[in-house]
Design an enzyme around this catalytic site. Structure first.
Site, PDB file in Angstrom:
ATOM      1  N   ASP A 166     107.869  77.779  72.501  1.00 44.73           N
ATOM      2  CA  ASP A 166     107.886  76.896  73.682  1.00 44.73           C
ATOM      3  C   ASP A 166     106.819  77.276  74.488  1.00 44.73           C
ATOM      4  OD1 ASP A 166     109.084  79.548  73.592  1.00 44.73           O
ATOM      5  OD2 ASP A 166     110.821  79.224  75.020  1.00 44.73           O
ATOM      6  N   TYR A 226     115.076  72.627  57.003  1.00 43.79           N
ATOM      7  CA  TYR A 226     114.991  71.459  56.130  1.00 43.79           C
ATOM      8  C   TYR A 226     115.802  71.756  54.858  1.00 43.79           C
ATOM      9  CZ  TYR A 226     111.640  69.539  59.760  1.00 43.79           C
ATOM     10  OH  TYR A 226     111.322  69.028  60.810  1.00 43.79           O
TER      11      TYR A 226
END
Ligand code: NAD
Length: 358
Positions: free
Chosen positions: A224, A140
């Site tokens: 994941d 970000y």
């Protein structure tokens, strides 16, 4: 007198913050915590009225306050603006400027909501974990960032950069271990070490910091796999430590364990004035309809009392009041099911919690 900066923002932000203030005032009165509120503009409304998502006067207000109560920012009206001028930039800048690098997102299932989760009872029963999200680094904020002509002259390329430095990882890891020490003494550090260089450094530094905390059991997990384990066996988790983007995504997923995104509060702590906000966004699809669940923001207000004002009793009384109201069967639409519960609006839910605190 504790001064609280109130940044309502856009969409459902003003509605849920209004209810959290109601509850804070009630708890303040009941426990003798004098509170003073001052409003500031942020997000889309600040763009419309002041030309910037984080006007200088809002920055000043936050800097001289004891805590910040934040709603949410953004909405379709501002979606066509470039990323660096959008409402969300106001929140990101505030987090960065105040160096609020530690975002605590507790995920607790209130027992009356066991059937509000789309997951099976036996999976979600007893869920009690905390996602600790690094908030001022990673994708970000990393440079270079932006859209630029592609080097091969074929169209453009969008670039984001994931950067983490050793000190950034050390400080968030230390907070993670300290929080785990107060809880069930288990920390899962989540990364993508098989692909990302920033994750390789992340894992190495977290392993090093772990040596200072021999009483904490550390495990590493790929992001994941973590996204799967969170809904397969959520009770195995105590503190989940992760970087900015992974934490953003995993905590929205974890919200489903608690029944709704409208149930998850957060505290952003660091060097400057701490900020408290629900994890959800401005929910433009239900804004202005008295449908938003204010409990995430009300529970964020409890975190404000606990972490910034060090008033554990008042904080715990708000959490108990939320539990009681839910046990009595009151539900906003997001946690309501046919035949189970009394459907109430945003305002009514806030009134009920405020009454139970008083
Ligand atoms: P969202 O969190 O606003 O909404 C996702 C879904 O959850 C929607 O269906 C919404 O109705 C529901 N929801 C959210 N909060 C709820 C509540 N309190 N009670 C009941 N239901 C609730 O995410 P989105 O739709 O992806 O984003 C909408 C806007 O919010 C975008 O502009 C986005 O950039 C912004 N956003 C802001 C923040 C923030 O201010 N911290 C965080 C996320 C998204």
């Amino acid at each position: 007198m504790a001064k609280i900066a109130v940044l309502r923002g856009d969409g459902v932000g003003p509605e849920v913050v209004r209810e959290a203030m109601k509850v804070l005032k009630s708890a303040g009165g009941r426990f003798g915590v004098p509170l003073e509120f001052e409003e500031g503009l942020v997000g889309g409304i600040a763009i419309d009225m002041r030309g910037a998502p984080l006007p200088p006067e809002t920055r000043d207000l936050c800097g001289r306050s004891d805590a910040i109560l934040f709603g949410a920012v953004g909405g379709p009206k501002w979606d066509s603006l470039p990323v660096d001028r959008r409402p969300e930039r106001g929140l990101l800048s505030l987090r960065k400027e105040l160096q609020l690098y530690a975002n605590l997102r507790p995920v607790t299932l209130f027992p009356p909501l066991i059937d509000a989760s789309p997951l099976k009872r036996e999976i979600v029963e007893g869920v009690d974990l905390l996602v600790l999200r690094e908030l001022t680094g990673g994708l970000y904020f990393g440079e270079p960032k932006g859209i630029r002509p592609a080097p091969d002259g074929r169209g453009e390329q969008g670039v984001d950069t994931m950067i983490y430095t050793t000190p950034e990882i050390e400080r968030i890891a230390r907070i993670g271990f300290e929080i785990a020490a107060q809880r069930r003494k288990r920390l899962t550090s989540v990364d993508k070490v098989n692909v990302l260089a920033s994750s390789q450094l992340w894992r190495r530094v977290v392993t090093e910091v772990a040596k200072e905390f021999p009483q904490i059991e550390l495990e590493h997990m790929l992001v994941d796999n973590c996204s799967m384990q969170l809904i397969r066996e959520p009770r195995r988790f105590d503190v989940v430590l992760t970087e900015n983007t992974f934490g953003d995504i995993l905590s929205d997923e974890a919200a489903m364990l608690a029944g709704s995104i409208g149930m998850l509060p957060s505290a952003s702590l660091g060097d400057g004035t701490a900020l408290y906000e629900p994890i959800h966004g401005s929910a433009p699809d239900i804004a202005g309809q008295d449908k938003a669940n204010p409990l995430a923001t009300i529970l964020s207000a409890a975190m404000l009392l606990r972490h910034s004002l060090r008033h554990e009793l008042a904080a715990a009384s708000i959490e108990a009041a939320v539990g009681q109201v839910l046990a009595e069967g009151y539900r906003t639409p997001d946690i309501w099911q046919p035949g189970a519960g009394l459907l109430v609006g945003t305002r009514h839910m806030g009134d009920l919690v405020a009454q139970h605190v008083a």
